[in-house]
Enzyme design. Structure first.
Site, PDB file in Angstrom:
ATOM      1  N   LYS A 189       2.244  -8.500  -2.029  1.00 43.92           N
ATOM      2  CA  LYS A 189       2.554  -7.782  -3.500  1.00 43.92           C
ATOM      3  C   LYS A 189       1.263  -7.315  -4.149  1.00 43.92           C
ATOM      4  CE  LYS A 189       7.049  -8.724  -3.404  1.00 43.92           C
ATOM      5  NZ  LYS A 189       7.236  -9.533  -1.820  1.00 43.92           N
TER       6      LYS A 189
HETATM    7  C1  PLP Z   1      12.560  -7.394  -4.255  1.00 41.36           C
HETATM    8  C2  PLP Z   1      12.278  -8.945  -3.968  1.00 41.36           C
HETATM    9  N1  PLP Z   1      12.728 -10.159  -4.911  1.00 41.36           N
HETATM   10  C3  PLP Z   1      12.346 -11.370  -4.655  1.00 41.36           C
HETATM   11  C4  PLP Z   1      11.494 -11.698  -3.588  1.00 41.36           C
HETATM   12  C5  PLP Z   1      11.378 -13.190  -3.323  1.00 41.36           C
HETATM   13  O1  PLP Z   1       9.981 -13.278  -3.493  1.00 41.36           O
HETATM   14  P1  PLP Z   1       9.267 -14.483  -2.670  1.00 41.36           P
HETATM   15  O2  PLP Z   1       8.898 -14.210  -1.280  1.00 41.36           O
HETATM   16  O3  PLP Z   1       7.907 -14.758  -3.403  1.00 41.36           O
HETATM   17  O4  PLP Z   1       9.926 -15.827  -2.800  1.00 41.36           O
HETATM   18  C6  PLP Z   1      10.671 -10.379  -2.921  1.00 41.36           C
HETATM   19  C7  PLP Z   1      10.060 -10.935  -1.843  1.00 41.36           C
HETATM   20  O5  PLP Z   1       9.753 -10.321  -0.645  1.00 41.36           O
HETATM   21  C8  PLP Z   1      11.026  -9.367  -3.078  1.00 41.36           C
HETATM   22  O6  PLP Z   1      10.856  -8.360  -2.378  1.00 41.36           O
END
Ligand code: PLP
Length: 395
Positions: A189
């Protein structure tokens, strides 16, 4: 012997010496988790996103879940989620016992549109109350929040942004058009803390509730205590005392990771500018590959360039996506597909039956994310563009 060029993943963290030093310093402190660095990071994050409050937690998924819990989402209610997103957006709704109504997306951008939002709101489950919708800023593109907010208001619901791809994009997080915005700081990210997430909001009560919910539902705020005779003695509150008013989780982010987050936040603008430069370079280098390969159209709203996605007409080229991905991997170039439409996952198909979302299917059939991260050099970008051109010409 010629040296193998470095592998270029579709995305990766950019960790520099000062980030490593910040983590080293944090490791020498007394508290490894929930110390002063959490609050500091939250203040800096709120400033960076233009939000009033930021609540840090240990993943983007936890951020989405906390937001849904704070909203009071639960059984008998529904939430609209675009089908082209990571599993977490829909799962966070299900974790509360509420049901998901999948919205279609624009076939070229992958974004939920005002029209697909309206169509989804008309499909809400009988006997259930529509409570919220979660626009996803896919790949760093931003949804038409002003239009979505108007439509949401007319239906008496509030929006929660899945801004996991959109940290650093103007307005994402300022929650001007939404109640809360959720971010991820997973390594691919905009900034990285390993695992990590943040919810931003302008609502102090929601922020307070999420802080309790991320820590087992515990409060140490004497003003909130319910069993005051149990909490207090003649000199004031018992020093060990805490109360729990609802079930919570351990979604705490450690101080050490907040030290990394604070260090990375200082670079957010630089990282974003580099991503934008890489996008412009790709736009120029890939233009000759049209019409069978073209980038997702830029649109006229701010873009965070979390991903650089190309749309490929595999049928016209007579090649499968798997063949192309394997050919590129053979040349040290990583690619990825964002995402398999969530309404097609066996769990959701089993729960809601087959749903027809042609925009999501059309986007999924053509999308491919190619390498995009701030540490890429111009020569890396050229290498990817050349490899794509050569792979397509050969096929
Ligand atoms: C659009 C989106 N929402 C939520 C998440 C969830 O984030 P995390 O991996 O930090 O739990 C991601 C992670 O890839 C994502 O791309």
């Amino acid at each position: 012997m010629s040296e193998q060029p470095a592998f270029l993943p579709y995305g990766r963290q950019t960790i520099e010496e000062d980030d490593i030093a910040a983590v080293g310093e944090a490791l020498r402190r007394d508290l490894l988790t929930t110390g002063p660095l959490v609050e500091l990071y939250e203040r800096q994050f709120a400033q960076a996103t233009g939000a009033w409050h930021a609540v840090a937690c240990n993943s983007g998924t936890a951020a989405l879940h906390l937001a849904m819990l704070a909203l009071g989402l639960g059984p008998g209610q529904t939430a609209i989620v675009p089908s082209v997103t990571f599993l977490s957006t829909a799962n966070a709704v299900r974790m509360t016992g509420a049901e998901v109504v999948f919205a279609d997306v624009d076939a070229d951008s992958g974004l939920m549109t005002p029209e697909s939002f309206v169509a989804a709101s008309g499909r809400s489950i009988a006997g259930h109350v529509l409570k919220t919708a979660l626009p996803v800023h896919l790949g760093g593109q931003t949804c038409d929040m002003a239009a979505l907010a108007d439509l949401a208001e007319a239906r008496g619901i509030s929006l929660v942004e899945d801004a996991c791809h959109a940290l650093g994009v103007a307005a994402a997080g300022a929650t001007q058009h939404s109640l809360m915005a959720c971010f991820s700081t997973h390594p691919v990210k905009a900034i990285a803390t390993g695992e990590g997430g943040v919810v931003t909001t302008a609502d102090e009560m929601l922020a307070r509730r999420m802080r309790d919910l991320r820590n087992h539902g515990m409060t140490r705020d004497p003003g909130a205590f319910e069993t005051r005779d149990y909490a207090l003695d003649g000199d004031g509150t018992h020093p060990w005392y805490y109360e729990m008013h609802e079930v919570g989780w351990n979604y705490r982010i450690p101080d050490v990771l907040c030290a990394l987050g604070s260090s990375q936040l200082k670079k957010l603008n630089r990282f974003h500018c580099r991503r934008a430069e890489i996008a412009s370079l790709y736009d120029r280098l890939l233009a000759p590959l049209a019409p069978h390969l073209r980038p997702v159209p830029r649109g006229n709203r701010p873009h965070g360039w979390h991903l650089y996605v190309v749309l490929i007409d595999f049928t016209a080229l007579g090649v499968t996506r798997a063949e192309l991905m394997k050919a590129l991997r053979g040349q040290g170039i990583g690619t990825q597909v964002h995402y398999i439409p969530v309404h097609r996952q066996p769990y959701y198909r089993g729960r809601y039956g087959a749903v027809s979302l042609p925009g999501a299917d059309a986007y999924y059939a053509r999308c491919l994310s190619i390498p995009m991260y701030p540490a890429m050099r111009d020569a890396d970008v050229s290498r990817v563009a050349e490899a794509l051109g050569a792979a397509i010409a050969r096929i």
